[in-house]
Design a protein around this motif. Structure first.
Motif, PDB file in Angstrom:
ATOM      1  N   ALA A   1      13.316   3.153   6.504  1.00 58.63           N
ATOM      2  CA  ALA A   1      13.644   2.765   7.879  1.00 58.63           C
ATOM      3  C   ALA A   1      13.584   1.249   8.066  1.00 58.63           C
ATOM      4  CB  ALA A   1      12.696   3.460   8.857  1.00 58.63           C
ATOM      5  N   GLY A   2      13.114   0.520   7.071  1.00 54.03           N
ATOM      6  CA  GLY A   2      13.059  -0.933   7.174  1.00 54.03           C
ATOM      7  C   GLY A   2      11.725  -1.456   7.643  1.00 54.03           C
ATOM      8  N   ILE A   3      10.717  -0.620   7.706  1.00 52.86           N
ATOM      9  CA  ILE A   3       9.387  -1.052   8.118  1.00 52.86           C
ATOM     10  C   ILE A   3       8.605  -1.426   6.859  1.00 52.86           C
ATOM     11  CG2 ILE A   3       7.242  -0.362   9.258  1.00 52.86           C
ATOM     12  CD1 ILE A   3       8.935   1.696  10.820  1.00 52.86           C
ATOM     13  N   ASP A   4       8.113  -2.644   6.838  1.00 51.76           N
ATOM     14  CA  ASP A   4       7.351  -3.125   5.687  1.00 51.76           C
ATOM     15  C   ASP A   4       5.864  -2.978   5.987  1.00 51.76           C
ATOM     16  OD1 ASP A   4       6.494  -4.268   3.370  1.00 51.76           O
ATOM     17  OD2 ASP A   4       7.102  -6.307   3.890  1.00 51.76           O
ATOM     18  N   PRO A   5       5.141  -2.074   5.280  1.00 44.20           N
ATOM     19  CA  PRO A   5       3.723  -1.874   5.580  1.00 44.20           C
ATOM     20  C   PRO A   5       2.873  -3.105   5.260  1.00 44.20           C
ATOM     21  CG  PRO A   5       4.367  -0.565   3.685  1.00 44.20           C
ATOM     22  CD  PRO A   5       5.607  -1.166   4.235  1.00 44.20           C
ATOM     23  N   ILE A   6       3.240  -3.865   4.253  1.00 44.63           N
ATOM     24  CA  ILE A   6       2.477  -5.068   3.912  1.00 44.63           C
ATOM     25  C   ILE A   6       2.613  -6.099   5.022  1.00 44.63           C
ATOM     26  CG2 ILE A   6       2.205  -6.925   2.222  1.00 44.63           C
ATOM     27  CD1 ILE A   6       1.432  -4.200   1.143  1.00 44.63           C
ATOM     28  N   ASP A   7       3.826  -6.220   5.585  1.00 48.17           N
ATOM     29  CA  ASP A   7       4.050  -7.155   6.681  1.00 48.17           C
ATOM     30  C   ASP A   7       3.213  -6.772   7.901  1.00 48.17           C
ATOM     31  OD1 ASP A   7       5.237  -9.401   7.823  1.00 48.17           O
ATOM     32  OD2 ASP A   7       6.826  -8.190   8.754  1.00 48.17           O
ATOM     33  N   ALA A   8       3.098  -5.454   8.137  1.00 47.23           N
ATOM     34  CA  ALA A   8       2.282  -4.997   9.269  1.00 47.23           C
ATOM     35  C   ALA A   8       0.813  -5.351   9.058  1.00 47.23           C
ATOM     36  CB  ALA A   8       2.442  -3.491   9.452  1.00 47.23           C
ATOM     37  N   ILE A   9       0.334  -5.225   7.827  1.00 51.71           N
ATOM     38  CA  ILE A   9      -1.064  -5.572   7.534  1.00 51.71           C
ATOM     39  C   ILE A   9      -1.276  -7.068   7.721  1.00 51.71           C
ATOM     40  CG2 ILE A   9      -2.790  -5.691   5.691  1.00 51.71           C
ATOM     41  CD1 ILE A   9      -1.590  -3.089   4.595  1.00 51.71           C
ATOM     42  N   LEU A  10      -0.316  -7.875   7.263  1.00 53.09           N
ATOM     43  CA  LEU A  10      -0.441  -9.322   7.413  1.00 53.09           C
ATOM     44  C   LEU A  10      -0.434  -9.735   8.883  1.00 53.09           C
ATOM     45  CD1 LEU A  10       1.826 -10.578   4.509  1.00 53.09           C
ATOM     46  CD2 LEU A  10      -0.661 -10.530   4.594  1.00 53.09           C
ATOM     47  N   GLU A  11       0.364  -9.055   9.695  1.00 50.92           N
ATOM     48  CA  GLU A  11       0.390  -9.361  11.131  1.00 50.92           C
ATOM     49  C   GLU A  11      -0.944  -9.017  11.789  1.00 50.92           C
ATOM     50  OE1 GLU A  11       3.700  -7.476  12.980  1.00 50.92           O
ATOM     51  OE2 GLU A  11       5.171  -8.688  11.887  1.00 50.92           O
TER      52      GLU A  11
END
Length: 127
Positions: free
Chosen positions: A112-122
């Motif tokens: 779906a284009g959701i990056d879990p690593i990016d969410a953790i970094l945010e």
């Protein structure tokens, strides 16, 4: 004109002759280095085979047993018991199967284009 050409050819032949002799001496030097290296390798292989023979003699049980008996009290050396190695019952069972639902959810979020690593970094405030 021909005289100048002859002088030019004479100098070029002398130059080429000196180049050939330099190449010859360079090749002879390289060959002597190679011969020296081969001799050194042969000597080291002979030394290695001698060391392997010495090691084989020193590791024979007939050579080690008197040394062990002489120092048995000081070292506390006793024969090995089978229980020291463990048993099959003490081996762990196979791990449980991984949670396939969590893996499927991860792959669906990646599709779906959701990056879990990016969410953790945010969440950490790192960008």
């Amino acid at each position: 004109m021909i005289r100048n050409l002859n002088i030019l050819l004479l100098f070029s032949s002398v130059l080429m002759l000196s180049g050939v002799y330099a190449l010859k001496f360079s090749i002879e030097h390289t060959a002597s280095e190679r011969t020296a290296l081969i001799a050194r390798i042969d000597q080291q292989e002979g030394d290695l085979s001698l060391l392997k023979a010495d090691w084989a003699v020193l590791n024979q049980p007939g050579h080690i047993d008197p040394i062990v008996r002489r120092h048995q009290a000081a070292l506390g050396v006793v024969p090995v018991k089978q229980e020291q190695f463990g048993s099959f019952a003490s081996l762990p069972m196979r791990p449980v199967k991984p949670n396939s639902a969590a893996l499927n959810a991860l792959f669906q979020s990646l599709d779906a284009g959701i990056d879990p690593i990016d969410a953790i970094l945010e969440l950490e405030g790192i960008e």
